[in-house]
Design an enzyme around this catalytic site. Structure first.
Site, PDB file in Angstrom:
ATOM      1  CB  ALA A   1       3.559   3.214  -5.945  1.00  0.00           C
TER       2      ALA A   1
ATOM      3  N   GLY B   1       0.847  -1.191   0.000  1.00  0.00           N
ATOM      4  CA  GLY B   1       0.000   0.000   0.000  1.00  0.00           C
ATOM      5  C   GLY B   1       0.874   1.230   0.000  1.00  0.00           C
ATOM      6  CB  THR B   2       1.268   3.892  -2.108  1.00  0.00           C
ATOM      7  OG1 THR B   2      -0.037   3.911  -2.674  1.00  0.00           O
ATOM      8  CG2 THR B   2       2.086   2.858  -2.856  1.00  0.00           C
ATOM      9  CB  THR B   3       0.125   8.121  -0.779  1.00  0.00           C
ATOM     10  OG1 THR B   3       1.192   7.823  -1.685  1.00  0.00           O
ATOM     11  CG2 THR B   3       0.356   9.474  -0.160  1.00  0.00           C
TER      12      THR B   3
END
Length: 281
Positions: A225, A50-52
């Site tokens: 991403a 998972g990213t931001t």
């Protein structure tokens, strides 16, 4: 669990810590995620990441928002993953890093807070909740050293201080309080720069929601991403508002007009709203 002839295992009968994680470590340590993988192999390319995540606080409380994209290397593994969750009535947790471990950490943290309340009869303070998350994160250090890191962010409304607060962490469990806004994940540098220009201490909750969504849009604009709003599929970021009344997860009907407004404004100005020298956007 051992066979005790119908009797409860000793872990149920002992007085001790009100921590559910400590209880689970005593009763069934093998189910704790930190002990599932001991081999020193690089598995980072095998698990979705998972990213931001972004968060802002103000007099109203705190807003936390996360994009919906998960990646494995250069592949989009999921377009609608959830990375922001209510932790209890007045706090939320967002996660970046190895998705499977992160979601397990969130579940354990949610049960940890509920377990404490049942044993002690009172809720933990916001500082106490932040410290418990730090302790759980330290339990994942072995896997983090193998590249399977989880980086959470915690926010909530402090009922004692009557204001919103944000806490960030490193992979060793180090806990840091952020005073205005913060972001974690691969797009965090771009999101933080966006919030730096638009953040105002006196903003209302829905203004903070708009700033959070603008920041996620900026992160998606520069970080592959991080996923932007997917209007054609109806996939919007997960956004929570936490205030004195508790945690509220914004529905699609509330988010759609804000997201569509941002997308339309970016068609006129792709780099986002202008901020003048007086700090007004």
């Amino acid at each position: 669990m051992s066979d005790n002839g119908g009797m409860l295992p000793p872990a149920f009968m002992r007085n001790g810590s009100p921590s559910f994680a400590d209880f689970l470590a005593d009763l069934a340590p093998d189910v704790l995620t930190a002990r599932l993988l001991q081999a020193s192999i690089d598995t980072t390319h095998l698990a979705p990441h998972g990213t931001t995540i972004v968060a802002l606080r103000g007099a109203f409380g705190a807003v936390m928002a996360g994009d919906r994209r998960a990646t494995m290397g250069n592949v989009i593994s999921q377009r609608d993953i959830e990375k922001v969750f209510p932790a209890d009535d007045h706090s939320v947790i967002g996660i970046a890093g190895t998705a499977g471990l992160a979601i397990e950490l969130v579940r354990l943290f949610q049960v940890e807070l509920e377990h404490y309340e049942k044993i002690e009869g009172v809720q933990l303070s916001l500082d106490g909740k932040a410290n418990r998350l730090s302790a759980l994160l330290r339990g994942n250090l072995g896997m983090a050293m193998q590249g399977l890191a989880v980086v959470p962010m915690f926010a909530g409304f402090d009922l004692d201080r009557q204001r919103g607060r944000i806490f960030s962490y490193d992979v060793t469990g180090g806990r840091y309080e952020e005073h205005d806004y913060h972001a974690v994940g691969s797009g965090s540098f771009f999101a933080r720069g966006s919030m730096k220009k638009m953040y105002r201490e006196d903003m209302a909750s829905m203004q903070a929601v708009t700033v959070a969504l603008e920041a996620l849009y900026d992160a998606a604009d520069d970080d592959s991403a991080t996923g932007g709003p997917d209007i054609s599929r109806g996939i919007y970021p997960v956004v929570t508002v936490t205030d004195v009344n508790g945690v509220r997860v914004l529905g699609e009907s509330e988010l759609a007009p804000i997201v569509q407004g941002i997308v339309e404004s970016r068609q006129r100005r792709p780099d986002g709203p202008l901020v003048n020298m007086e700090g007004q956007s």
